[in-house]
Scaffold this active site. Sequence first.
Site, PDB file in Angstrom:
ATOM      1  N   ARG A   1       0.486  -6.610  -2.872  1.00 27.14           N
ATOM      2  CA  ARG A   1       0.647  -6.095  -4.240  1.00 27.14           C
ATOM      3  C   ARG A   1       0.216  -4.626  -4.329  1.00 27.14           C
ATOM      4  O   ARG A   1      -0.878  -4.277  -3.896  1.00 27.14           O
ATOM      5  CB  ARG A   1      -0.182  -6.922  -5.223  1.00 27.14           C
ATOM      6  CG  ARG A   1      -0.002  -6.473  -6.659  1.00 27.14           C
ATOM      7  CD  ARG A   1      -0.970  -7.166  -7.594  1.00 27.14           C
ATOM      8  NE  ARG A   1      -0.795  -6.699  -8.961  1.00 27.14           N
ATOM      9  CZ  ARG A   1      -1.296  -5.566  -9.453  1.00 27.14           C
ATOM     10  NH1 ARG A   1      -2.013  -4.765  -8.686  1.00 27.14           N
ATOM     11  NH2 ARG A   1      -1.077  -5.234 -10.703  1.00 27.14           N
TER      12      ARG A   1
ATOM     13  N   HIS B   1       4.104   1.075  -2.275  1.00 24.17           N
ATOM     14  CA  HIS B   1       4.443   2.305  -2.999  1.00 24.17           C
ATOM     15  C   HIS B   1       3.510   3.471  -2.635  1.00 24.17           C
ATOM     16  O   HIS B   1       3.791   4.605  -2.963  1.00 24.17           O
ATOM     17  CB  HIS B   1       4.481   2.069  -4.519  1.00 24.17           C
ATOM     18  CG  HIS B   1       3.142   1.892  -5.149  1.00 24.17           C
ATOM     19  ND1 HIS B   1       2.884   2.206  -6.464  1.00 24.17           N
ATOM     20  CD2 HIS B   1       1.971   1.434  -4.654  1.00 24.17           C
ATOM     21  CE1 HIS B   1       1.626   1.959  -6.746  1.00 24.17           C
ATOM     22  NE2 HIS B   1       1.048   1.478  -5.674  1.00 24.17           N
TER      23      HIS B   1
HETATM   24  C1  LIG Z   1      -3.246   0.302  -4.967  1.00 18.49           C
HETATM   25  S1  LIG Z   1      -4.479  -0.614  -4.203  1.00 18.49           S
HETATM   26  C2  LIG Z   1      -3.900  -2.284  -4.451  1.00 18.49           C
HETATM   27  C3  LIG Z   1      -4.974  -3.313  -4.270  1.00 18.49           C
HETATM   28  C4  LIG Z   1      -4.547  -4.758  -4.565  1.00 18.49           C
HETATM   29  N1  LIG Z   1      -3.447  -5.211  -3.757  1.00 18.49           N
HETATM   30  C5  LIG Z   1      -4.235  -4.918  -6.046  1.00 18.49           C
HETATM   31  O1  LIG Z   1      -3.072  -5.076  -6.373  1.00 18.49           O
HETATM   32  O2  LIG Z   1      -5.175  -4.911  -6.847  1.00 18.49           O
HETATM   33  C6  LIG Z   1      -4.157  -0.311  -2.502  1.00 18.49           C
HETATM   34  C7  LIG Z   1      -5.179  -0.932  -1.576  1.00 18.49           C
HETATM   35  O3  LIG Z   1      -4.830  -0.625  -0.218  1.00 18.49           O
HETATM   36  C8  LIG Z   1      -6.053  -0.472   0.479  1.00 18.49           C
HETATM   37  N2  LIG Z   1      -5.811   0.219   1.746  1.00 18.49           N
HETATM   38  C9  LIG Z   1      -5.576   1.543   1.963  1.00 18.49           C
HETATM   39  N3  LIG Z   1      -5.368   1.755   3.271  1.00 18.49           N
HETATM   40  C10 LIG Z   1      -5.471   0.552   3.896  1.00 18.49           C
HETATM   41  C11 LIG Z   1      -5.332   0.118   5.236  1.00 18.49           C
HETATM   42  N4  LIG Z   1      -5.035   0.962   6.223  1.00 18.49           N
HETATM   43  N5  LIG Z   1      -5.489  -1.199   5.511  1.00 18.49           N
HETATM   44  C12 LIG Z   1      -5.791  -2.082   4.522  1.00 18.49           C
HETATM   45  N6  LIG Z   1      -5.926  -1.730   3.222  1.00 18.49           N
HETATM   46  C13 LIG Z   1      -5.764  -0.429   2.919  1.00 18.49           C
HETATM   47  C14 LIG Z   1      -6.918   0.298  -0.482  1.00 18.49           C
HETATM   48  O4  LIG Z   1      -8.282   0.195  -0.123  1.00 18.49           O
HETATM   49  C15 LIG Z   1      -6.581  -0.398  -1.798  1.00 18.49           C
HETATM   50  O5  LIG Z   1      -7.438  -1.486  -2.052  1.00 18.49           O
END
Ligand SMILES: C[S@@+](CC[C@H](N)C(=O)[O-])C[C@H]1O[C@@H](n2cnc3c(N)ncnc32)[C@H](O)[C@@H]1O
Length: 479
Positions: free
Chosen positions: A355, A359
């Site tokens: 989720r 993007h």
């Molecule tokens: C926009 S947030 C969405 C979080 C969650 N899926 C939600 O809908 O509430 C994007 C997430 O991707 C995580 N993220 C960024 N780079 C990442 C990586 N290389 N591996 C895993 N998670 C990552 C960030 O820490 C963040 O929690």
Amino acid sequence: MASTLLELSKLISSSVATVDARCRTLSLKYPDLANPANPQGNEALAHDREIAAATSVALAAAAQLMASMQDPSRALIETSRGFALSSAMGAVNESATAEIIREAGPKGCHINDIAKKNGMDPLKIGRHQSTNSSRLLRLLATQHIFREVSPDVFAHNRISILLDTGKSSQEIFAKPEDKYHGAKGIGALVGLNTDETYKAAAYIQDVVVNPERAAAEGRGLLAMNRAYNTEGSFFSLYDRPENLARFKRFGMAMNADRMLDPHSIVLKGFKWGALPAGALVVDVGGGVGSTSLEIARANPHLRFVVQDLPSVTLEGKEYWAREYPDALTGGIVSLQAHSFLTPQPVKDASVFLVRAVLHNWSDANASKILKNLRDAAQPTTQLVVLERIASLVCEEDASYAHITGAVLLAPPAPLLANLGVMFPYLMDIQARHHSTLLLWDGIERTFPHHWKLFKEAGWEIAHVYRNPGVMDQIIAKPV
Ligand SMILES: C[S@@+](CC[C@H](N)C(=O)[O-])C[C@H]1O[C@@H](n2cnc3c(N)ncnc32)[C@H](O)[C@@H]1O
């Protein structure tokens, strides 16, 4: 002749009449804008299918009527001064003004009393003087965010109350970095938008118009690289010790982002209840796991692994311990530090849930994320991606009409095909503009773009559940 104006006004009248009739049928009252505490039942009307459909037509027609009747030069100048709204909202949000106004009660709070509590210059908050009449609260009140109930006295309305964390202003001033922990409202998301994102946005035109110069100066290509004088990614900002409060706010902002979705929207569409007992859902880049938590509460027969970066996983453990401790102790959920850019360690997932992640990433990286999941998928594993699908402003490409939900039905003329829903484009500019980027190397994708991306990564889109303006659900299976 003013036939288009009349058509638009008729669409507004007929849609509002539909909303009114539906409220009567349900014996509920449409929420009052001036009231910050409308009964829950009335607020829930917005999610009634019939009311939601009529509302989207009314809003599209009203926006088009305003654009049609507004003086063109004023329309351009007001839009180009939109930054004033973001800065006013940012200052009000970060100064606990919403909490102070709520503490004063329904009659509102004088700007001098606000200043006594938060130390802000009353002139800057919204003094009743012609030279300052556009400042902060008054500007927002003109946008129907807060009300000016008497000279220099401001009260909440149905919109501004969403900035209120529900905490006392004293508690916030004592521990500002924890302001959004367990908070009500969507102030964390407003804070992210009006701080990190807004400051980076100021540099969009520099990097769009002169990307070569940015490269020659040895800076990163993102607008945020210029704003924060860094070559690192947006998320690397949060590693800086001075950004602890921002890092904490980001987690809560993602939580608040989910609150923008109509209640339980994640439970509508994909049939979570049809998964067998013990089926494993892997929430990839799941943040603190708030989406999984909602699914878990409604489907106690499922198990969850919430994956994210190590620091977020720690936050996630605290979040579940607070919100749903039995899930942690009962083995319903585990939190796992894992980067989705590396091979997926869980090989027996029934569902990979992704989720608001794709993007944020370029096609190359989004493809890597999807391929890592494809490599770990069983033939029966389903991929559930929640993203806002960006619609075209003209009619959609009908060649995807065989996939349920892929193509939106055309709205009544003379409305825009996308019903004027701005949100995906606002997010897209935040993510990327042409090949030059604001915050992260990402993009809000149209349906054909998603289709190609998924296909190349070995996934075939089988079904789409559309919720224009909020989160669409894309369900795919391994090819
Ligand atoms: C926009 S947030 C969405 C979080 C969650 N899926 C939600 O809908 O509430 C994007 C997430 O991707 C995580 N993220 C960024 N780079 C990442 C990586 N290389 N591996 C895993 N998670 C990552 C960030 O820490 C963040 O929690």
